[in-house]
Design a protein around this motif. Structure first.
Motif, mmCIF file in Angstrom:
data_model
loop_
_atom_site.group_PDB
_atom_site.id
_atom_site.type_symbol
_atom_site.label_atom_id
_atom_site.label_comp_id
_atom_site.label_asym_id
_atom_site.label_seq_id
_atom_site.Cartn_x
_atom_site.Cartn_y
_atom_site.Cartn_z
ATOM 1 N N ARG A 1 77.634 12.534 20.385
ATOM 2 C CA ARG A 1 78.291 11.464 19.626
ATOM 3 C C ARG A 1 77.681 11.347 18.232
ATOM 4 N NH1 ARG A 1 77.180 5.907 19.037
ATOM 5 N NH2 ARG A 1 79.039 4.651 18.557
ATOM 6 N N LEU A 2 78.541 11.324 17.209
ATOM 7 C CA LEU A 2 78.104 11.193 15.821
ATOM 8 C C LEU A 2 77.026 12.225 15.483
ATOM 9 C CD1 LEU A 2 77.917 7.277 15.671
ATOM 10 C CD2 LEU A 2 79.791 8.735 14.882
ATOM 11 N N ALA A 3 77.291 13.466 15.886
ATOM 12 C CA ALA A 3 76.273 14.519 15.776
ATOM 13 C C ALA A 3 75.859 14.793 14.339
ATOM 14 C CB ALA A 3 76.793 15.803 16.423
ATOM 15 N N ASN A 4 76.766 14.596 13.372
ATOM 16 C CA ASN A 4 76.486 14.994 12.000
ATOM 17 C C ASN A 4 75.741 13.941 11.185
ATOM 18 O OD1 ASN A 4 77.624 17.579 12.145
ATOM 19 N ND2 ASN A 4 79.684 16.762 11.859
ATOM 20 N N ILE A 5 75.522 12.765 11.766
ATOM 21 C CA ILE A 5 74.774 11.747 11.045
ATOM 22 C C ILE A 5 73.415 12.310 10.620
ATOM 23 C CG2 ILE A 5 73.539 9.559 11.296
ATOM 24 C CD1 ILE A 5 76.409 9.026 10.973
ATOM 25 N N THR A 6 73.125 12.288 9.323
ATOM 26 C CA THR A 6 71.889 12.844 8.775
ATOM 27 C C THR A 6 71.151 11.751 8.007
ATOM 28 O OG1 THR A 6 72.881 15.055 8.601
ATOM 29 C CG2 THR A 6 70.927 14.617 7.262
ATOM 30 N N VAL A 7 69.861 11.613 8.278
ATOM 31 C CA VAL A 7 69.067 10.553 7.661
ATOM 32 C C VAL A 7 67.710 11.086 7.235
ATOM 33 C CG1 VAL A 7 70.159 8.692 8.973
ATOM 34 C CG2 VAL A 7 68.142 9.833 9.904
ATOM 35 N N GLU A 8 67.051 10.332 6.352
ATOM 36 C CA GLU A 8 65.651 10.571 6.040
ATOM 37 C C GLU A 8 64.825 9.498 6.733
ATOM 38 O OE1 GLU A 8 64.813 10.805 1.902
ATOM 39 O OE2 GLU A 8 65.985 12.639 1.598
ATOM 40 N N LEU A 9 63.702 9.916 7.337
ATOM 41 C CA LEU A 9 62.884 8.999 8.113
ATOM 42 C C LEU A 9 61.411 9.163 7.785
ATOM 43 C CD1 LEU A 9 64.484 9.602 11.628
ATOM 44 C CD2 LEU A 9 64.880 7.616 10.167
ATOM 45 N N ASN A 10 60.702 8.062 7.813
ATOM 46 C CA ASN A 10 59.242 8.111 7.764
ATOM 47 C C ASN A 10 58.763 8.807 9.032
ATOM 48 O OD1 ASN A 10 56.479 7.553 8.100
ATOM 49 N ND2 ASN A 10 56.635 5.534 7.172
ATOM 50 N N PRO A 11 58.011 9.910 8.924
ATOM 51 C CA PRO A 11 57.651 10.671 10.131
ATOM 52 C C PRO A 11 56.809 9.898 11.135
ATOM 53 C CG PRO A 11 56.425 11.456 8.231
ATOM 54 C CD PRO A 11 57.479 10.524 7.702
ATOM 55 N N LYS A 12 56.154 8.833 10.679
ATOM 56 C CA LYS A 12 55.340 8.020 11.591
ATOM 57 C C LYS A 12 55.953 6.646 11.823
ATOM 58 C CE LYS A 12 51.079 10.395 10.307
ATOM 59 N NZ LYS A 12 49.684 10.267 9.801
ATOM 60 N N GLY A 13 57.203 6.477 11.379
ATOM 61 C CA GLY A 13 57.872 5.202 11.533
ATOM 62 C C GLY A 13 58.478 5.019 12.911
ATOM 63 N N HIS A 14 59.053 3.842 13.125
ATOM 64 C CA HIS A 14 59.582 3.463 14.444
ATOM 65 C C HIS A 14 60.630 4.443 14.938
ATOM 66 C CE1 HIS A 14 61.189 0.999 17.683
ATOM 67 N NE2 HIS A 14 62.392 1.112 17.136
ATOM 68 N N TRP A 15 61.633 4.755 14.106
ATOM 69 C CA TRP A 15 62.740 5.589 14.575
ATOM 70 C C TRP A 15 62.289 7.016 14.830
ATOM 71 C CZ3 TRP A 15 66.366 3.067 16.613
ATOM 72 C CH2 TRP A 15 66.829 1.869 16.072
ATOM 73 N N ALA A 16 61.471 7.550 13.944
ATOM 74 C CA ALA A 16 61.021 8.937 14.109
ATOM 75 C C ALA A 16 60.141 9.112 15.331
ATOM 76 C CB ALA A 16 60.273 9.397 12.864
ATOM 77 N N MET A 17 59.393 8.078 15.686
ATOM 78 C CA MET A 17 58.459 8.189 16.800
ATOM 79 C C MET A 17 59.081 7.818 18.137
ATOM 80 S SD MET A 17 55.709 9.504 15.727
ATOM 81 C CE MET A 17 54.752 9.257 17.224
ATOM 82 N N GLN A 18 60.323 7.361 18.142
ATOM 83 C CA GLN A 18 60.956 7.051 19.422
ATOM 84 C C GLN A 18 61.044 8.302 20.286
ATOM 85 O OE1 GLN A 18 64.740 5.023 19.268
ATOM 86 N NE2 GLN A 18 63.693 3.083 19.586
ATOM 87 N N GLY A 19 60.506 8.219 21.504
ATOM 88 C CA GLY A 19 60.555 9.353 22.415
ATOM 89 C C GLY A 19 59.549 10.441 22.105
#
Length: 288
Positions: free
Chosen positions: A135-153
């Motif tokens: 689902r929504l495979a093409n969504i592309t973002v920039e993330l802080n590598p140690k931030g909440h979203w990047a560290m999920q999982g």
């Protein structure tokens, strides 16, 4: 949302079914650590030489990474990803080659097609990530590598990816463990990872303490490549239970120094599927 990665193929602590599925064979016999000032002395020596060799001789590599990690008490399914890694290199005290990582997730299905690109010093230190999945495979973002979203999982950020960083972390941990005498070390010289001949090192902390953050750690070093290709750590068991797996990393199909070009770590590579950075409206459609 977007879950990044971080950072191997056997274990005798795995079930027979798991070991068979990974194509592993048990070592024939174990040898205790030789008499020395501390049981970890030989392990630290091996790791120090391995780190030095990696820094001097391995500028980059590709591999199939297979990982499992225990997140919030739950062990994830195995994640499979193709990885390209370029090590940081300095000349005359100046950074001339930044650490670079490209990942493409193959499975499970909810992650298939995910891509992650990190180049040290680019994008203000952020990673570029394409969502992938059904689902929504093409969504592309920039993330802080140690931030909440990047560290999920993930237990480790992408800035610590790869076997060079694994060796470094292990060295730091083992040096800090020199203060403890409650450590047992065994060496298995005839271990195998698939069809690769390896040396297997098992470190066991025999008494639980506030500073003992693992019960058992297992490392496999490929005899030909002279790099670690498997690492797993196990937590302390409950009562009479088996030690639960905390994390496991398998570096399969390792190709050292494949002569990458700049495009291998460029989002405009025609083989990659990164899209322009998603708008806030697009991101609002993505469930965490």
């Amino acid at each position: 949302m977007i879950a990044l990665l971080l950072i191997c193929l056997l274990p005798t602590l795995a079930t027979a079914e798991e070991s068979a599925s990974l194509g592993t064979a048990p070592a024939k016999k174990a040898a205790a650590a030789p008499t020395s000032a501390h049981p970890l002395d030989r392990v630290i020596e091996i790791a120090t030489k391995g780190l030095q060799r990696t820094d001097e001789e391995v500028k980059e590599y590709s591999c199939l990474l297979i990982k499992r990690e225990r997140i919030d008490g739950e062990l994830t399914a195995r994640q499979y990803m193709q990885a390209k890694v370029r090590h940081r290199h300095f000349a005359d005290g100046k950074l001339v080659t930044p650490m670079s990582v490209y990942l493409k997730f193959l499975k499970p299905s909810e992650l298939a097609g995910r891509e992650v690109l990190y180049v040290e010093g680019e994008r203000d230190g952020n990673v570029l990530a394409r969502r992938g999945g059904p689902r929504l495979a093409n969504i592309t973002v920039e993330l802080n590598p140690k931030g909440h979203w990047a560290m999920q999982g993930n237990l480790h950020p992408i800035t610590e990816f790869g076997f060079r960083n694994l060796i470094f972390r292990l060295l730091e941990k083992m040096r800090s463990d020199l203060a403890s005498s409650d450590i047992d070390v065994k060496f298995y010289d005839n271990a195998k990872l698939g069809d690769r001949e390896c040396e297997h090192i098992q470190v066991t902390q025999t008494n639980r303490s506030a500073t003992a953050d693992y019960h058992i750690a297992r490392i496999f070093i490929d005899k030909e490549l002279q790099v670690p290709v498997y690492f797993a750590s196990y937590d302390w068991p409950e009562a009479d239970g088996e030690p639960p797996l905390k994390e496991e990393y398998i570096f399969a199909n390792v190709d050292l120094n494949p002569n990458f070009v700049a495009m291998d770590f460029d989002a405009d590579n025609p083989d990659y599927a990164f899209e322009p950075i998603a708008s806030q409206e697009s991101l609002a459609q993505v469930e965490p």
